[in-house]
Scaffold this motif. Sequence first.
Motif, short mmCIF file in Angstrom:
data_model
loop_
_atom_site.label_atom_id
_atom_site.label_comp_id
_atom_site.label_asym_id
_atom_site.label_seq_id
_atom_site.Cartn_x
_atom_site.Cartn_y
_atom_site.Cartn_z
N ASN A 1 -77.32 46.45 -56.48
CA ASN A 1 -76.28 46.68 -55.47
C ASN A 1 -75.49 45.41 -55.20
O ASN A 1 -74.28 45.44 -54.99
CB ASN A 1 -76.91 47.17 -54.16
CG ASN A 1 -77.34 48.61 -54.31
OD1 ASN A 1 -76.85 49.33 -55.19
ND2 ASN A 1 -78.28 49.02 -53.48
N GLN A 2 -76.22 44.30 -55.25
CA GLN A 2 -75.56 43.02 -54.99
C GLN A 2 -74.52 42.72 -56.09
O GLN A 2 -73.39 42.31 -55.80
CB GLN A 2 -76.63 41.92 -54.97
CG GLN A 2 -76.12 40.63 -54.37
CD GLN A 2 -77.02 39.46 -54.73
OE1 GLN A 2 -78.07 39.65 -55.36
NE2 GLN A 2 -76.63 38.27 -54.34
N GLN A 3 -74.92 42.98 -57.34
CA GLN A 3 -73.98 42.75 -58.46
C GLN A 3 -72.75 43.65 -58.32
O GLN A 3 -71.62 43.20 -58.52
CB GLN A 3 -74.66 43.03 -59.80
CG GLN A 3 -75.58 41.91 -60.26
CD GLN A 3 -76.29 42.28 -61.54
OE1 GLN A 3 -76.81 43.39 -61.69
NE2 GLN A 3 -76.33 41.35 -62.48
N LEU B 1 -69.70 54.64 -62.82
CA LEU B 1 -69.36 53.51 -63.70
C LEU B 1 -68.63 52.42 -62.92
O LEU B 1 -67.82 52.73 -62.04
CB LEU B 1 -68.44 53.98 -64.83
CG LEU B 1 -69.02 54.98 -65.84
CD1 LEU B 1 -67.90 55.53 -66.73
CD2 LEU B 1 -70.08 54.32 -66.70
N VAL B 2 -68.92 51.19 -63.28
CA VAL B 2 -68.11 50.08 -62.77
C VAL B 2 -67.13 49.72 -63.88
O VAL B 2 -67.53 49.58 -65.03
CB VAL B 2 -69.01 48.86 -62.47
CG1 VAL B 2 -68.16 47.61 -62.26
CG2 VAL B 2 -69.85 49.10 -61.23
N ILE B 3 -65.88 49.60 -63.54
CA ILE B 3 -64.89 49.09 -64.51
C ILE B 3 -64.41 47.76 -63.97
O ILE B 3 -63.78 47.70 -62.91
CB ILE B 3 -63.73 50.07 -64.72
CG1 ILE B 3 -64.28 51.42 -65.21
CG2 ILE B 3 -62.72 49.50 -65.72
CD1 ILE B 3 -63.26 52.51 -65.33
N THR B 4 -64.76 46.69 -64.67
CA THR B 4 -64.49 45.36 -64.13
C THR B 4 -63.03 44.97 -64.31
O THR B 4 -62.33 45.52 -65.17
CB THR B 4 -65.41 44.29 -64.77
OG1 THR B 4 -65.14 44.23 -66.18
CG2 THR B 4 -66.87 44.60 -64.56
N ALA B 5 -62.59 44.03 -63.48
CA ALA B 5 -61.19 43.62 -63.52
C ALA B 5 -60.85 43.02 -64.88
O ALA B 5 -61.67 42.32 -65.48
CB ALA B 5 -60.93 42.60 -62.42
N MET C 1 -79.58 43.38 -68.62
CA MET C 1 -78.22 43.04 -68.16
C MET C 1 -78.22 41.63 -67.57
O MET C 1 -79.14 41.25 -66.85
CB MET C 1 -77.78 44.10 -67.14
CG MET C 1 -76.34 44.07 -66.71
SD MET C 1 -75.06 44.37 -67.96
CE MET C 1 -75.40 46.03 -68.50
N THR C 2 -77.18 40.90 -67.87
CA THR C 2 -77.10 39.51 -67.43
C THR C 2 -77.03 39.36 -65.91
O THR C 2 -76.60 40.27 -65.22
CB THR C 2 -75.84 38.86 -68.05
OG1 THR C 2 -75.72 37.55 -67.55
CG2 THR C 2 -74.59 39.63 -67.70
N ASN C 3 -77.47 38.22 -65.40
CA ASN C 3 -77.35 37.96 -63.97
C ASN C 3 -76.02 37.28 -63.65
O ASN C 3 -75.64 37.15 -62.50
CB ASN C 3 -78.50 37.07 -63.49
CG ASN C 3 -79.79 37.86 -63.46
OD1 ASN C 3 -79.79 39.04 -63.11
ND2 ASN C 3 -80.87 37.23 -63.86
N ASN C 4 -75.38 36.82 -64.69
CA ASN C 4 -74.12 36.11 -64.49
C ASN C 4 -72.96 37.11 -64.40
O ASN C 4 -72.59 37.72 -65.39
CB ASN C 4 -73.91 35.12 -65.64
CG ASN C 4 -72.71 34.25 -65.39
OD1 ASN C 4 -71.95 34.47 -64.45
ND2 ASN C 4 -72.55 33.23 -66.23
N ILE C 5 -72.43 37.24 -63.22
CA ILE C 5 -71.38 38.21 -62.96
C ILE C 5 -70.14 37.95 -63.82
O ILE C 5 -69.49 38.87 -64.31
CB ILE C 5 -71.05 38.15 -61.44
CG1 ILE C 5 -71.95 39.07 -60.65
CG2 ILE C 5 -69.60 38.37 -61.12
CD1 ILE C 5 -72.19 40.43 -61.08
N LEU D 1 -68.97 42.39 -58.02
CA LEU D 1 -67.94 42.80 -58.98
C LEU D 1 -66.75 43.44 -58.26
O LEU D 1 -65.59 43.22 -58.63
CB LEU D 1 -68.52 43.77 -60.02
CG LEU D 1 -69.44 43.14 -61.08
CD1 LEU D 1 -70.18 44.22 -61.88
CD2 LEU D 1 -68.65 42.25 -62.03
N LYS D 2 -67.05 44.24 -57.23
CA LYS D 2 -65.97 44.88 -56.48
C LYS D 2 -65.08 43.83 -55.80
O LYS D 2 -63.86 43.98 -55.77
CB LYS D 2 -66.54 45.85 -55.44
CG LYS D 2 -66.86 47.21 -56.07
CD LYS D 2 -67.72 48.07 -55.20
CE LYS D 2 -66.96 48.94 -54.23
NZ LYS D 2 -67.90 49.82 -53.50
#
Length: 440
Positions: free
Chosen positions: A21-23, A81-85, A1-5, A27-28
């Motif tokens: 956790n930081q990512q 799951l994270v659902i990004t904006a 997984m990429t480090n670029n948010i 993202l949140k």
Amino acid sequence: MTNNIEELSGGRIINTSLLSNQQISQLKKRGAQVVPASQTKAGKTVCRRCLSEIKTDLFVDQKVYCRNCLNFGKLLTDDKLVITASDLTFPIQTDPMSWTGELTNLQQKVSLELLTAYANKSDHLIWAVTGAGKTEIIFPLIKEVIQAGKRIAICSPRIDVCLELYPRIQVAFSRTSIGLFHGKTDQQYFPCQIMVATVHQLVRFESAFDVLVIDEVDSFPLAGDEMLERAIAKANKKSGSIAYLSATPPVELLHRVNRGEISISKLHRRFHGHPLPEPHCHLLFKASDFWKINPRLKHRISNIVKNHQRAMIFFPRISALLKFEQKLKRAFPKVSIVSVSSKDIQRIEKVQQFRDEQASVILTTTILERGVTFHKITVIVIDADAREFSKTALIQIAGRAGRAKDHPNDEVHFYYQYYTRSVQQACREIKEINRQAFTK
Ligand SMILES: [Zn+2]
């Protein structure tokens, strides 16, 4: 997984177990939400990613996961799951189109109907014959979407169709970010303004696109696949609209047209104004492999070879194709012959080889029935009476011929031992489309 948010934004659905956790907290902050991977509704467990029901009772002594979207990584029911904006900002472009071609009057009419449907936020079906120039018809829509700073996904159930679409979209919108994503590429996702992808990829998105274009909507594996149909609805924003493109639309979609749920445009004429080549039907009294290659068939192929023409030969099954390939290579040792099927890992290279005219004959299954354009070819269908050749498949296959402006009269030949309903209906429908196109 990429480090670029940044690269994860745009309505992506990601398993939190793949993120730090930081990512997740980053993202949140950018508007992402964290949700359970499954929900229980009316006693049913439903996967949040693909919206399919998970049959929990099939799992004994192991953690329950969703089998339907397993291709996108194992998702346990107790995962998160994270659902990004989904709101992305793209560079402002007043004139995003780099395509310099022109639409014919008929194409323009359909294109305007599509824009009207988009303005009314209504879904729209374009029923355009093979070779009508469907892709160009959607260019004005893409242009309008880009000018408004919005986002569009152009999807097809078939990888081959995506591969053919992507370079054309790139040329037509050279200043816009465009991504090509499908299961057979290593291309990392990035939030592009135009996404060209297989319909499958939409499973990874939620409320991500302002407009979805679904090309070849009737083709396998989309037709009748509820998961993919749900993915289309889910990936689109609530305010978004969907354009369906097909030369052989499925009846379900036509029913929705009849119920007034979606609007429709019909385009029965090819972009070059010539009729569809009508298939020549040949009843064989012996099987196609009689005397290795049935003499009538062999005669046809040898004429093509003698005249330095090129041919696409369709087979219902891979086994028959491979056997025929050997016999054909023995019978015509000087002719360069390639074969492709869904099982062929070199398929993309071989199709390119044929496109580059390094091969004069390509043997194929229905994998190349649609979405591909070659210039000056004779199309032959062997065992056209096989059950693999539906009416739709035969119409699409016949539609590979005569696509070039300077060569609109390529021949199509159906060989069979039984005159099936599919053969009969395909020939009748092609004739009828030509009649409608040229009697107005
Ligand atoms: Zn799932």
